[in-house]
Design a protein around this motif. Structure first.
Motif, PDB file in Angstrom:
ATOM      1  N   GLY A  14       0.850  -1.193   0.000  1.00  0.00           N
ATOM      2  CA  GLY A  14       0.000   0.000   0.000  1.00  0.00           C
ATOM      3  C   GLY A  14       0.882   1.239   0.000  1.00  0.00           C
ATOM      4  N   ASN A  15       0.803   1.999  -1.069  1.00  0.00           N
ATOM      5  CA  ASN A  15       1.593   3.232  -1.205  1.00  0.00           C
ATOM      6  C   ASN A  15       0.704   4.409  -0.809  1.00  0.00           C
ATOM      7  OD1 ASN A  15       3.097   5.407  -2.038  1.00  0.00           O
ATOM      8  ND2 ASN A  15       2.945   4.969  -4.222  1.00  0.00           N
ATOM      9  N   TRP A  16       0.958   4.923   0.383  1.00  0.00           N
ATOM     10  CA  TRP A  16       0.078   5.975   0.913  1.00  0.00           C
ATOM     11  C   TRP A  16       0.358   7.343   0.282  1.00  0.00           C
ATOM     12  CZ3 TRP A  16       0.268   4.815   6.960  1.00  0.00           C
ATOM     13  CH2 TRP A  16      -0.241   3.525   7.180  1.00  0.00           C
ATOM     14  N   LYS A  17       1.425   7.446  -0.466  1.00  0.00           N
ATOM     15  CA  LYS A  17       1.810   8.721  -1.097  1.00  0.00           C
ATOM     16  C   LYS A  17       1.833   9.829  -0.029  1.00  0.00           C
ATOM     17  CE  LYS A  17       0.193   6.937  -5.446  1.00  0.00           C
ATOM     18  NZ  LYS A  17      -0.330   7.167  -6.770  1.00  0.00           N
ATOM     19  N   MET A  18       1.428  11.051  -0.368  1.00  0.00           N
ATOM     20  CA  MET A  18       1.502  12.134   0.623  1.00  0.00           C
ATOM     21  C   MET A  18       0.169  12.231   1.379  1.00  0.00           C
ATOM     22  SD  MET A  18       3.076  15.968   0.162  1.00  0.00           S
ATOM     23  CE  MET A  18       1.594  16.795  -0.382  1.00  0.00           C
ATOM     24  N   GLY A  99      11.885   5.061  -8.244  1.00  0.00           N
ATOM     25  CA  GLY A  99      11.453   5.331  -9.617  1.00  0.00           C
ATOM     26  C   GLY A  99       9.955   5.325  -9.817  1.00  0.00           C
ATOM     27  N   HIS A 100       9.194   5.543  -8.736  1.00  0.00           N
ATOM     28  CA  HIS A 100       7.741   5.674  -8.931  1.00  0.00           C
ATOM     29  C   HIS A 100       7.479   6.776  -9.959  1.00  0.00           C
ATOM     30  CE1 HIS A 100       3.556   6.675  -8.225  1.00  0.00           C
ATOM     31  NE2 HIS A 100       3.430   5.448  -7.746  1.00  0.00           N
ATOM     32  N   SER A 101       6.445   6.621 -10.740  1.00  0.00           N
ATOM     33  CA  SER A 101       6.237   7.584 -11.839  1.00  0.00           C
ATOM     34  C   SER A 101       6.043   9.012 -11.326  1.00  0.00           C
ATOM     35  CB  SER A 101       5.063   7.166 -12.716  1.00  0.00           C
ATOM     36  OG  SER A 101       3.869   7.435 -12.050  1.00  0.00           O
ATOM     37  N   GLU A 102       5.509   9.152 -10.098  1.00  0.00           N
ATOM     38  CA  GLU A 102       5.374  10.517  -9.558  1.00  0.00           C
ATOM     39  C   GLU A 102       6.740  11.096  -9.222  1.00  0.00           C
ATOM     40  OE1 GLU A 102       2.410   9.417  -6.686  1.00  0.00           O
ATOM     41  OE2 GLU A 102       1.063   9.057  -8.370  1.00  0.00           O
ATOM     42  N   ARG A 103       7.672  10.247  -8.791  1.00  0.00           N
ATOM     43  CA  ARG A 103       9.056  10.722  -8.585  1.00  0.00           C
ATOM     44  C   ARG A 103       9.669  11.111  -9.934  1.00  0.00           C
ATOM     45  NH1 ARG A 103       9.965  12.645  -3.982  1.00  0.00           N
ATOM     46  NH2 ARG A 103      11.928  13.054  -5.040  1.00  0.00           N
ATOM     47  N   TRP A 175      -0.712   5.948 -17.313  1.00  0.00           N
ATOM     48  CA  TRP A 175      -2.107   6.285 -17.643  1.00  0.00           C
ATOM     49  C   TRP A 175      -3.110   5.585 -16.724  1.00  0.00           C
ATOM     50  CZ3 TRP A 175      -4.152   1.582 -19.045  1.00  0.00           C
ATOM     51  CH2 TRP A 175      -3.246   0.632 -19.564  1.00  0.00           C
ATOM     52  N   ALA A 176      -2.643   4.654 -15.903  1.00  0.00           N
ATOM     53  CA  ALA A 176      -3.557   3.917 -15.021  1.00  0.00           C
ATOM     54  C   ALA A 176      -3.450   4.368 -13.573  1.00  0.00           C
ATOM     55  CB  ALA A 176      -3.273   2.419 -15.115  1.00  0.00           C
ATOM     56  N   ILE A 177      -2.490   5.257 -13.270  1.00  0.00           N
ATOM     57  CA  ILE A 177      -2.267   5.628 -11.867  1.00  0.00           C
ATOM     58  C   ILE A 177      -3.223   6.745 -11.457  1.00  0.00           C
ATOM     59  CG2 ILE A 177      -0.619   6.572 -10.222  1.00  0.00           C
ATOM     60  CD1 ILE A 177       1.595   5.197 -11.778  1.00  0.00           C
ATOM     61  N   GLY A 178      -4.079   6.429 -10.504  1.00  0.00           N
ATOM     62  CA  GLY A 178      -4.993   7.425  -9.950  1.00  0.00           C
ATOM     63  C   GLY A 178      -6.062   7.882 -10.927  1.00  0.00           C
ATOM     64  N   GLY A 216       0.629  -2.052 -10.680  1.00  0.00           N
ATOM     65  CA  GLY A 216       0.031  -0.918  -9.984  1.00  0.00           C
ATOM     66  C   GLY A 216      -0.702  -0.008 -10.949  1.00  0.00           C
ATOM     67  N   GLY A 217      -1.790   0.579 -10.480  1.00  0.00           N
ATOM     68  CA  GLY A 217      -2.574   1.512 -11.300  1.00  0.00           C
ATOM     69  C   GLY A 217      -4.052   1.218 -11.136  1.00  0.00           C
ATOM     70  N   SER A 218      -4.711   1.999 -10.247  1.00  0.00           N
ATOM     71  CA  SER A 218      -6.157   1.899 -10.029  1.00  0.00           C
ATOM     72  C   SER A 218      -6.616   0.492  -9.633  1.00  0.00           C
ATOM     73  CB  SER A 218      -6.921   2.386 -11.270  1.00  0.00           C
ATOM     74  OG  SER A 218      -6.648   3.757 -11.497  1.00  0.00           O
ATOM     75  N   VAL A 219      -5.794  -0.170  -8.813  1.00  0.00           N
ATOM     76  CA  VAL A 219      -6.198  -1.480  -8.290  1.00  0.00           C
ATOM     77  C   VAL A 219      -7.232  -1.280  -7.183  1.00  0.00           C
ATOM     78  CG1 VAL A 219      -5.435  -3.554  -7.062  1.00  0.00           C
ATOM     79  CG2 VAL A 219      -3.978  -2.550  -8.833  1.00  0.00           C
ATOM     80  N   LYS A 220      -8.299  -2.082  -7.248  1.00  0.00           N
ATOM     81  CA  LYS A 220      -9.354  -2.032  -6.235  1.00  0.00           C
ATOM     82  C   LYS A 220      -9.699  -3.471  -5.849  1.00  0.00           C
ATOM     83  CE  LYS A 220     -10.369   2.473  -7.030  1.00  0.00           C
ATOM     84  NZ  LYS A 220      -9.045   2.779  -7.528  1.00  0.00           N
ATOM     85  N   LEU A 236       0.662  -6.601  -6.123  1.00  0.00           N
ATOM     86  CA  LEU A 236       0.000  -5.343  -6.448  1.00  0.00           C
ATOM     87  C   LEU A 236       0.617  -4.193  -5.676  1.00  0.00           C
ATOM     88  CD1 LEU A 236      -3.578  -6.869  -6.113  1.00  0.00           C
ATOM     89  CD2 LEU A 236      -2.450  -6.286  -8.277  1.00  0.00           C
ATOM     90  N   LEU A 237       0.762  -3.066  -6.343  1.00  0.00           N
ATOM     91  CA  LEU A 237       1.161  -1.824  -5.682  1.00  0.00           C
ATOM     92  C   LEU A 237      -0.073  -0.928  -5.735  1.00  0.00           C
ATOM     93  CD1 LEU A 237       3.284  -0.033  -4.386  1.00  0.00           C
ATOM     94  CD2 LEU A 237       4.230   0.439  -6.639  1.00  0.00           C
ATOM     95  N   VAL A 238      -0.589  -0.627  -4.554  1.00  0.00           N
ATOM     96  CA  VAL A 238      -1.913  -0.011  -4.465  1.00  0.00           C
ATOM     97  C   VAL A 238      -1.787   1.409  -3.917  1.00  0.00           C
ATOM     98  CG1 VAL A 238      -4.229  -0.288  -3.523  1.00  0.00           C
ATOM     99  CG2 VAL A 238      -2.786  -2.314  -3.865  1.00  0.00           C
ATOM    100  N   GLY A 239      -2.346   2.385  -4.595  1.00  0.00           N
ATOM    101  CA  GLY A 239      -2.311   3.760  -4.101  1.00  0.00           C
ATOM    102  C   GLY A 239      -3.600   4.092  -3.377  1.00  0.00           C
ATOM    103  N   GLY A 240      -4.530   4.725  -4.075  1.00  0.00           N
ATOM    104  CA  GLY A 240      -5.766   5.242  -3.476  1.00  0.00           C
ATOM    105  C   GLY A 240      -6.496   4.247  -2.580  1.00  0.00           C
ATOM    106  N   ALA A 241      -6.600   3.000  -3.049  1.00  0.00           N
ATOM    107  CA  ALA A 241      -7.380   2.015  -2.287  1.00  0.00           C
ATOM    108  C   ALA A 241      -6.637   1.496  -1.065  1.00  0.00           C
ATOM    109  CB  ALA A 241      -7.774   0.849  -3.198  1.00  0.00           C
TER     110      ALA A 241
HETATM  111  P1  PGA Z   1      -3.421   4.196  -7.625  1.00  0.00           P
HETATM  112  O1  PGA Z   1      -1.843   4.425  -7.447  1.00  0.00           O
HETATM  113  O2  PGA Z   1      -3.740   2.826  -7.077  1.00  0.00           O
HETATM  114  O3  PGA Z   1      -4.058   5.294  -6.842  1.00  0.00           O
HETATM  115  O4  PGA Z   1      -3.714   4.272  -9.091  1.00  0.00           O
HETATM  116  C1  PGA Z   1      -0.937   3.372  -7.660  1.00  0.00           C
HETATM  117  C2  PGA Z   1       0.481   3.853  -7.421  1.00  0.00           C
HETATM  118  O5  PGA Z   1       0.814   4.950  -7.880  1.00  0.00           O
HETATM  119  O6  PGA Z   1       1.298   3.178  -6.773  1.00  0.00           O
END
Ligand code: PGA
Length: 256
Positions: A14-18, A99-103, A175-178, A216-220, A236-241
């Motif tokens: 789970g990647n909590w980001k900021m 190397g996360h795409s946001e970085r 294109w799938a992240i967030g 990773g990318g919009s996994v729910k 899975l690398l999970v952001g929002g969820a």
């Molecule tokens: P997301 O992010 O699940 O919110 O799309 C994934 C990630 O950036 O690791």
């Protein structure tokens, strides 16, 4: 999910980001620890730097591992604002995203930064998760596979097979992240196969077979099972969820 002969364990991070203060992170981590059913998936959370220490205390004694979202490659010195791999290891981290795409896109991390970060993480005895993924423009131009191959090669260039053993890779199409737009299970599996064959060329087939490749990318909770059905999708690398215990636990339990 890996077949029965595979030695790869499913990994969910789970990647909590900021998001999450220390106190909020402790509450979330406690919810995850309380609700996590024993299974075959290895589960980790990646809080922001300021929440690492309190979350480390909250997950102590549980099966949940601690991950960091980034690192700076130097050990110590006059690098204002930076955090080193030995500091993360001392805080209880065993996994670090690099190397996360946001970085790459927000903070300008280049391939060489990613390589040095991965190296520093390995040097501190932790496991780097090298994140790779193409933008929509690159996919539309038919370059998705090349982009991912190039990012991977650049990240591990010069590392011996033995050094590479603890590596994890995350395929995260930008294109799938967030965006709510998930790669189809077929697209994910195709890209993971490309990554596995690159890893085989870089680290040898046996090492490549053992390396977990996460999507990773919009996994729910409702798409996790389908994505994991690919033979080369190992986690899975999970952001929002991952920001709520219930939605993250649904994903962890879908992973086995
Ligand atoms: P997301 O992010 O699940 O919110 O799309 C994934 C990630 O950036 O690791």
């Amino acid at each position: 999910m890996p077949d029965q002969e595979s030695t790869r364990r499913t990994v969910v991070i789970g990647n909590w980001k900021m998001h999450k203060t220390g106190a909020e992170g402790v509450a979330l981590a406690a919810g995850i620890v309380a609700g996590l059913r024993p299974g075959r998936a290895e589960v980790a959370v990646a809080p922001p730097f300021t929440a690492l220490a309190p979350v480390a205390a909250a997950i102590r004694g549980s099966s949940v591992a601690l991950a960091a979202q980034d690192v700076f490659h130097e050990r110590e010195g006059a690098f204002t604002g930076a955090v080193s791999a030995p500091m993360l290891a001392a805080t209880g981290c065993s996994i670090v995203l690099v190397g996360h795409s946001e970085r790459r896109h927000v903070f300008g991390d280049g391939d060489e930064d990613v390589r040095r970060k991965a190296l520093s993480v390995l040097g501190a005895g932790m496991r780097p998760v090298v994140c790779v993924g193409e933008t929509l423009e690159q996919r539309d131009a038919g370059r998705a596979e090349d982009v991912v191959r190039e990012q991977l090669e650049a990240a591990v260039r010069g590392l011996s097979d033995a050094r590479l053993a603890p590596l994890l890779v995350a395929y995260e199409p930008v294109w799938a992240i967030g965006t709510g737009r998930t790669a189809t299970p077929d697209t994910a599996e195709t890209m993971h196969r490309v990554i596995r064959s690159s890893l085989a060329a870089l680290a040898g087939p046996a090492a490549a077979e053992r390396m977990p490749i996460l999507y990773g990318g919009s996994v729910k909770g409702d798409n996790a099972g389908a994505i994991l059905s690919g033979a080369n999708v190992d986690g899975l690398l999970v952001g929002g969820a991952s920001l709520r215990a219930d939605s993250f636990l649904d994903i962890c339990h879908a992973a086995g």
